[in-house]
Motif scaffolding. Sequence first.
Motif, PDB file in Angstrom:
ATOM      1  N   VAL A 367       0.911  -1.178  -0.126  1.00 31.85           N
ATOM      2  CA  VAL A 367       0.084  -0.083   0.028  1.00 31.85           C
ATOM      3  C   VAL A 367       0.707   1.404   0.174  1.00 31.85           C
ATOM      4  O   VAL A 367       0.569   2.470  -0.566  1.00 31.85           O
ATOM      5  N   ASP A 368       2.082   1.166   0.713  1.00 27.53           N
ATOM      6  CA  ASP A 368       2.726   2.454   0.548  1.00 27.53           C
ATOM      7  C   ASP A 368       3.290   2.606  -0.863  1.00 27.53           C
ATOM      8  O   ASP A 368       3.717   3.845  -1.101  1.00 27.53           O
ATOM      9  N   ARG A 369       3.787   1.521  -1.590  1.00 28.17           N
ATOM     10  CA  ARG A 369       4.154   1.695  -2.561  1.00 28.17           C
ATOM     11  C   ARG A 369       2.908   2.525  -3.848  1.00 28.17           C
ATOM     12  O   ARG A 369       3.330   3.427  -4.484  1.00 28.17           O
ATOM     13  N   ILE A 370       1.866   2.077  -3.367  1.00 32.42           N
ATOM     14  CA  ILE A 370       0.848   2.906  -4.171  1.00 32.42           C
ATOM     15  C   ILE A 370       0.652   4.337  -3.579  1.00 32.42           C
ATOM     16  O   ILE A 370       0.361   5.196  -4.512  1.00 32.42           O
ATOM     17  N   ARG A 371       0.459   4.525  -2.413  1.00 31.05           N
ATOM     18  CA  ARG A 371       0.749   5.940  -1.815  1.00 31.05           C
ATOM     19  C   ARG A 371       1.712   6.824  -2.732  1.00 31.05           C
ATOM     20  O   ARG A 371       1.573   7.800  -2.974  1.00 31.05           O
ATOM     21  N   ALA A 372       2.961   6.261  -2.598  1.00 29.69           N
ATOM     22  CA  ALA A 372       4.300   6.920  -3.173  1.00 29.69           C
ATOM     23  C   ALA A 372       3.799   7.261  -4.669  1.00 29.69           C
ATOM     24  O   ALA A 372       4.349   8.270  -5.327  1.00 29.69           O
ATOM     25  N   LYS A 373       3.465   6.144  -5.436  1.00 29.94           N
ATOM     26  CA  LYS A 373       3.040   6.156  -6.887  1.00 29.94           C
ATOM     27  C   LYS A 373       2.198   7.288  -6.929  1.00 29.94           C
ATOM     28  O   LYS A 373       2.180   8.244  -7.967  1.00 29.94           O
ATOM     29  N   VAL A 374       1.072   7.204  -6.442  1.00 30.14           N
ATOM     30  CA  VAL A 374       0.028   8.519  -6.262  1.00 30.14           C
ATOM     31  C   VAL A 374       0.340   9.784  -6.342  1.00 30.14           C
ATOM     32  O   VAL A 374       0.389  10.569  -6.963  1.00 30.14           O
ATOM     33  N   ALA A 376       3.622  10.616  -6.734  1.00 25.76           N
ATOM     34  CA  ALA A 376       4.721  11.225  -7.668  1.00 25.76           C
ATOM     35  C   ALA A 376       4.216  11.231  -9.010  1.00 25.76           C
ATOM     36  O   ALA A 376       4.766  11.884 -10.021  1.00 25.76           O
ATOM     37  N   TRP A 377       2.927  10.917  -9.152  1.00 28.56           N
ATOM     38  CA  TRP A 377       2.284  10.891 -10.650  1.00 28.56           C
ATOM     39  C   TRP A 377       2.265  12.484 -11.096  1.00 28.56           C
ATOM     40  O   TRP A 377       1.881  13.147 -10.264  1.00 28.56           O
ATOM     41  N   PRO A 378       2.634  12.787 -12.477  1.00 34.40           N
ATOM     42  CA  PRO A 378       2.616  14.031 -12.795  1.00 34.40           C
ATOM     43  C   PRO A 378       0.947  14.572 -13.132  1.00 34.40           C
ATOM     44  O   PRO A 378       0.943  14.725 -14.222  1.00 34.40           O
ATOM     45  N   TRP A 379       0.457  14.939 -11.912  1.00 37.97           N
ATOM     46  CA  TRP A 379      -0.742  15.404 -12.082  1.00 37.97           C
ATOM     47  C   TRP A 379      -0.994  16.832 -12.856  1.00 37.97           C
ATOM     48  O   TRP A 379      -2.092  17.066 -13.179  1.00 37.97           O
ATOM     49  N   GLN A 380       0.170  17.457 -12.915  1.00 35.03           N
ATOM     50  CA  GLN A 380      -0.068  18.824 -13.646  1.00 35.03           C
ATOM     51  C   GLN A 380      -0.297  18.676 -15.204  1.00 35.03           C
ATOM     52  O   GLN A 380      -0.796  19.658 -15.962  1.00 35.03           O
ATOM     53  N   HIS A 381       0.089  17.359 -15.591  1.00 30.55           N
ATOM     54  CA  HIS A 381      -0.850  17.002 -16.967  1.00 30.55           C
ATOM     55  C   HIS A 381      -2.333  17.449 -17.100  1.00 30.55           C
ATOM     56  O   HIS A 381      -2.722  17.565 -17.927  1.00 30.55           O
ATOM     57  N   ILE A 382      -2.838  17.122 -15.910  1.00 32.52           N
ATOM     58  CA  ILE A 382      -4.339  17.240 -16.070  1.00 32.52           C
ATOM     59  C   ILE A 382      -4.803  18.680 -15.772  1.00 32.52           C
ATOM     60  O   ILE A 382      -5.455  19.412 -16.611  1.00 32.52           O
ATOM     61  N   HIS A 383      -4.021  19.566 -14.895  1.00 32.39           N
ATOM     62  CA  HIS A 383      -4.047  20.880 -14.445  1.00 32.39           C
ATOM     63  C   HIS A 383      -2.840  21.256 -13.686  1.00 32.39           C
ATOM     64  O   HIS A 383      -2.346  20.662 -13.021  1.00 32.39           O
ATOM     65  N   LYS A 384      -2.176  22.599 -14.366  1.00 27.68           N
ATOM     66  CA  LYS A 384      -0.976  22.895 -13.508  1.00 27.68           C
ATOM     67  C   LYS A 384      -0.832  23.314 -12.477  1.00 27.68           C
ATOM     68  O   LYS A 384       0.261  23.076 -11.724  1.00 27.68           O
ATOM     69  N   ASP A 385      -2.043  23.460 -11.620  1.00 29.01           N
ATOM     70  CA  ASP A 385      -2.046  23.696 -10.032  1.00 29.01           C
ATOM     71  C   ASP A 385      -2.545  22.365  -9.056  1.00 29.01           C
ATOM     72  O   ASP A 385      -2.549  22.360  -8.027  1.00 29.01           O
ATOM     73  N   LEU A 386      -2.628  21.226 -10.066  1.00 34.70           N
ATOM     74  CA  LEU A 386      -3.151  20.093  -9.312  1.00 34.70           C
ATOM     75  C   LEU A 386      -2.139  19.271  -8.781  1.00 34.70           C
ATOM     76  O   LEU A 386      -1.036  18.662  -9.176  1.00 34.70           O
ATOM     77  N   SER A 387      -2.278  18.566  -7.456  1.00 36.71           N
ATOM     78  CA  SER A 387      -1.509  17.743  -6.856  1.00 36.71           C
ATOM     79  C   SER A 387      -2.340  16.744  -6.049  1.00 36.71           C
ATOM     80  O   SER A 387      -3.480  17.319  -5.438  1.00 36.71           O
ATOM     81  N   VAL A 388      -1.962  15.509  -5.987  1.00 38.01           N
ATOM     82  CA  VAL A 388      -3.035  14.441  -5.452  1.00 38.01           C
ATOM     83  C   VAL A 388      -2.175  13.600  -4.465  1.00 38.01           C
ATOM     84  O   VAL A 388      -1.291  13.162  -5.071  1.00 38.01           O
ATOM     85  N   THR A 389      -2.758  13.245  -3.275  1.00 36.69           N
ATOM     86  CA  THR A 389      -2.293  12.393  -2.368  1.00 36.69           C
ATOM     87  C   THR A 389      -3.159  11.579  -2.003  1.00 36.69           C
ATOM     88  O   THR A 389      -4.480  12.026  -1.939  1.00 36.69           O
TER      89      THR A 389
END
Length: 427
Positions: A367-374, A376-389
């Motif tokens: 589960v921690d690998r999943i958390r880190a992967k989420v 680190a994913w480049p959410w800026q591709h969806i919106h420049k100000d977006l970050s998700v955890t």
Amino acid sequence: MFTSLRTKLTLSMLVTSLAAISVMALITPWLLEIRFEEEARQVHFSRFVRLIENFREDNGQWGGQENALLLHKRILDSSSRLARSPEASPSHPGDLKPERHPLDSETFRYVLADPQGFVFMPFGDYQAGQQLTDRQLERSEPLYNGDQLLGYALGANEFPMTEQDKSYLMIQSRSMLLGAAAGLIVTLLLSLTMGRQLIKHLQSLTRAAIEMSKGNLNQQVSVEGKDEIALLAREFNRMALELNNTYAELKASNETIKAQAEAMQELSLRDELTGLHNRRYFNQQFRLMHHQAVRYGENLALALGDIDNFKQINDRFSHQIGDTVLKQVAKLMAEEIRDADILARYGGEEFVILLGHTDKHQAEGLVDRIRAKVAAWPWQHIHKDLSVTISFGISDKLDTDLGHSMLVEADNRLYEAKDQGRNRVCI
């Protein structure tokens, strides 16, 4: 049945119309009387003002007890002259009486006073020359000529209304009642006419529906028009045709029936947005795996995940971007789990992972690998100000309570992860 429906329709239209007409008949006369009294009051006041102006022009001054008594005497003398005048009575039955003095009337209900409050036209227990108290003046209505105060009019509780006034109001009330009666008759005729046509169409639809319930699927209803009944009939015809065609296709091939049933079963267990299994599927699998783990003493871990600050993502960036985030998080999680694991959308922004033959420490690593992967994913591709955890709570607690304690434990650990700052895993 159909007569009862027609009766209900007619009664509903009549009751609605009667209610509207009754409200109008109750409120309108009241408003009319208020308006009439206001207009009559203004007429009275204008006469009072003219009376005072005439006296002031003749006398050269106005105000004080002496002038109030003098004007009172002049009013009485004028009334006496009119009463003695031969013109006061008509010479023929059809003749009209000459206009009497504006203050010489049985319906007069005002005490008139000058600006200092000295009465020049008494009424009731008031006397000419008497000075009104401050309290009485406060209840009086001032008489103005432009900006100049000429006196006060203290009215009685009963408004002065002549027989002619009462007759006028009575005629108005009767006219409104006649209009209301005519409206009810028109409403009754319209409701009967429209109701007959409506019931006819509903009878056709009902007969067709009864035939379909008996298995006769080839039913069509002929209803013309653009109203709701016609629209309902067209939709009924369309659904009947589609159902008939579908039934023919299913009857032609047992394999097609089986394939469609399996597809519908799969759709009922899948989340439409993310493509993951839904909560219903998870509950089915959880009961089976939990029972097996308890019975054979096997390890079983459950992880609850919740996207951090998801409401703010929706509010700030839009629900469309929120849906995109849900789908991407689901994809990242699906890439990490094993084939034997169960991943489902638990509800809203919550996900659940069921890990067989896994203790809580092993589950923590996955589960921690999943958390880190989420994160680190480049959410800026969806919106420049977006970050998700995302935060997780994990439990491997096995009790003979059908898994309730495991769910509660995982949920408590999830809240603990939120309280500790989010973007973390708690076991």
